[in-house]
Design an enzyme around this catalytic site. Structure first.
Site, short mmCIF file in Angstrom:
data_model
loop_
_atom_site.label_atom_id
_atom_site.label_comp_id
_atom_site.label_asym_id
_atom_site.label_seq_id
_atom_site.Cartn_x
_atom_site.Cartn_y
_atom_site.Cartn_z
N ARG A 159 23.92 41.99 41.43
CA ARG A 159 25.02 42.03 42.39
C ARG A 159 26.22 41.31 41.82
O ARG A 159 26.16 40.75 40.75
CB ARG A 159 24.59 41.39 43.72
CG ARG A 159 23.83 40.06 43.48
CD ARG A 159 24.13 38.94 44.38
NE ARG A 159 25.52 38.62 44.52
CZ ARG A 159 26.21 37.80 43.74
NH1 ARG A 159 25.63 37.24 42.67
NH2 ARG A 159 27.50 37.53 43.99
N ARG A 172 26.81 51.30 46.15
CA ARG A 172 27.44 50.32 47.05
C ARG A 172 28.92 50.70 47.17
O ARG A 172 29.58 51.03 46.18
CB ARG A 172 27.29 48.88 46.54
CG ARG A 172 25.85 48.40 46.48
CD ARG A 172 25.74 46.91 46.18
NE ARG A 172 26.13 46.10 47.34
CZ ARG A 172 26.30 44.77 47.28
NH1 ARG A 172 26.18 44.14 46.11
NH2 ARG A 172 26.63 44.10 48.37
N GLN A 182 23.91 33.95 49.12
CA GLN A 182 24.32 33.92 47.71
C GLN A 182 24.84 32.53 47.31
O GLN A 182 24.69 32.10 46.18
CB GLN A 182 25.43 34.95 47.43
CG GLN A 182 24.97 36.40 47.48
CD GLN A 182 25.20 37.06 48.82
OE1 GLN A 182 25.05 36.40 49.86
NE2 GLN A 182 25.50 38.33 48.84
N ASP A 185 35.86 41.70 46.00
CA ASP A 185 35.27 42.99 45.63
C ASP A 185 36.29 44.09 45.57
O ASP A 185 36.03 45.15 44.99
CB ASP A 185 34.17 43.35 46.65
CG ASP A 185 33.03 42.36 46.60
OD1 ASP A 185 33.18 41.24 47.15
OD2 ASP A 185 32.01 42.66 45.96
N ASN A 210 36.15 40.67 50.58
CA ASN A 210 35.17 39.78 49.98
C ASN A 210 34.01 39.61 50.94
O ASN A 210 34.01 40.15 52.06
CB ASN A 210 35.80 38.43 49.62
CG ASN A 210 34.95 37.64 48.63
OD1 ASN A 210 34.50 38.17 47.62
ND2 ASN A 210 34.71 36.38 48.95
N LYS A 211 33.02 38.83 50.53
CA LYS A 211 31.82 38.64 51.33
C LYS A 211 32.15 38.24 52.76
O LYS A 211 33.07 37.44 52.99
CB LYS A 211 30.95 37.55 50.68
CG LYS A 211 29.60 37.32 51.29
CD LYS A 211 28.78 38.58 51.49
CE LYS A 211 28.70 39.36 50.19
NZ LYS A 211 28.21 40.74 50.36
#
Ligand SMILES: CSC[C@H]1O[C@H](OP(=O)(O)O)[C@H](O)[C@@H]1O
Length: 368
Positions: free
Chosen positions: A54, A91, A207, A248, A258-259
């Site tokens: 990832r 993804r 993460q 991302d 982003n996350k």
């Protein structure tokens, strides 16, 4: 980066067989350091979907090798297009995945079928080498920001530690090497600057707690894991000098995907006048879109990632336990979008720029 004194990248081709692709199984970290040997396209696709591998830049690089593995089986144009589409669909949010596959296809469509395997491995290798160089440059440019904070604290006197907060994992294990958000932190530590990192655990896949903490601990960087909900409190108390995260996908006007949870940190940072910086290589910029909220696809992952949590039991076994009542549903958007107005600036391989159309166009006139 080094693990117990041995230098590693996050992806490499087996030096003995010359074709299999090796990655670390990130779902086993920090409890075990396990290398996966991938020998086919389907294995690569599964590793990306399941997040064994990832991180936006890294999934692009690994997918590039996945196409090389696919071509070993069938190098016809029809098969190449099919396998490329399969890898690109694994993804949806990280643009690096689409970028890497498109770059591979651009070269391979102009290559004779008989030469495609060799050329694919060559191009995937270039993608990896460029990622390492870009992230090292991001580290140097981001280091200047940390040095500025350290110098200001020294001039002011008092507590000298530069306190940073990061969300998710944008370290070397999320890229081919160095990382993006963590690269400046590694360089600051290595330069002798006293840094301490608040590490958001980053539910639901943790993460931060599992990967960022492992990375920073392995490199000797001081850090403390905190719950995702603690960041705003730390900022209110003046315990955060800067927030630095990865991304991302960044739009041409500077909106940042982003996350999940990043947006909330950016809002808290703005409310507390804490600089909020985003580190990215230019391969993460999507020049085709402007409005992140309406144009960036947000990956929806399984409810099980929210209803269950994975960890090491007291007997040492890595296991998953349910944290919700039977029958309770869960939603699991894996990313969110931080509007450019909440971003202090972007740390790119070419330097620091405003999170704006003008800032990005000035930094990347050859792309804009
Ligand atoms: C430099 S990695 C960028 C980005 O990728 C991560 O997402 P995931 O763990 O789902 O692959 C996270 O959003 C990082 O900030």
């Amino acid at each position: 980066m080094k693990i117990q004194g041995v230098a590693y990248r996050s992806v490499w081709v087996d030096p003995d067989d010359g074709f299999s692709v090796h990655i670390f199984d990130q779902t086993r970290l920090p409890w075990a350091l396990e290398v996966l040997r991938l020998t086919g396209c389907d294995e690569v696709a599964e590793a990306i979907v399941s997040m064994k591998v990832r991180g936006a830049p890294l999934i692009g690089a690994v997918a590039a090798y996945g196409l090389a593995l696919a071509l070993r089986v069938d190098s016809s144009s029809d098969a190449m297009e099919r396998d490329a589409a399969r890898l690109a669909s694994t993804r949806p949010t990280a643009i690096n995945l689409r970028w890497a596959i498109d770059r591979m296809l651009t070269r391979l469509r102009n290559t004779q079928a008989a030469d495609r395997v060799r050329v694919a491995y060559e191009e995937a290798g270039l993608i990896c080498d460029e990622d390492v160089a870009q992230n090292e440059a991001i580290g140097r440019h981001g280091l200047a920001l940390i040095e500025q904070i350290a110098n200001a604290k020294r001039a002011k006197g008092g507590e000298q530690t530069v306190k940073l907060l990061t969300h998710c994992n944008a370290g070397w294990i999320a890229t081919v090497d160095w990382g993006t958000a963590l690269a400046p932190i590694y360089m600051a530590h290595d330069a002798g600057i006293d840094v301490h990192v608040w590490v958001d655990e980053t539910r639901p896949r943790n993460q931060g707690a599992a990967l960022t903490a492992w990375e920073l601990g392995s490199h000797g960087v001081g850090h403390t894991v905190v719950s995702d909900n603690a960041g705003g409190h730390l900022m209110q108390r003046g315990d955060v000098d800067m927030v630095i995260v990865g991304t991302d996908r960044v739009t041409r006007r500077g909106d940042v995907a982003n996350k999940i949870g990043t947006y909330l940190k950016a809002a808290a940072a703005r409310d507390n006048d804490v600089p909020f910086w985003v580190a990215l290589p230019s391969t993460t910029i999507d020049w085709t879109i402007s409005d992140g909220l309406t144009e960036i696809p947000i990956e929806e992952r399984s409810a099980a990632e929210v209803t269950h949590v994975t960890g090491r039991a007291s007997d040492g076994a890595v296991t998953s336990v349910q944290v919700t009542p039977d029958g309770t549903g869960a939603a699991n958007p894996a990313f969110d979008v931080t509007p450019a107005r909440l971003v202090s600036g972007l740390i790119t391989e070419r330097g620091l720029c405003d999170a704006s159309a003008a800032g990005l166009a000035a930094m990347f006139p050859d792309f804009a």
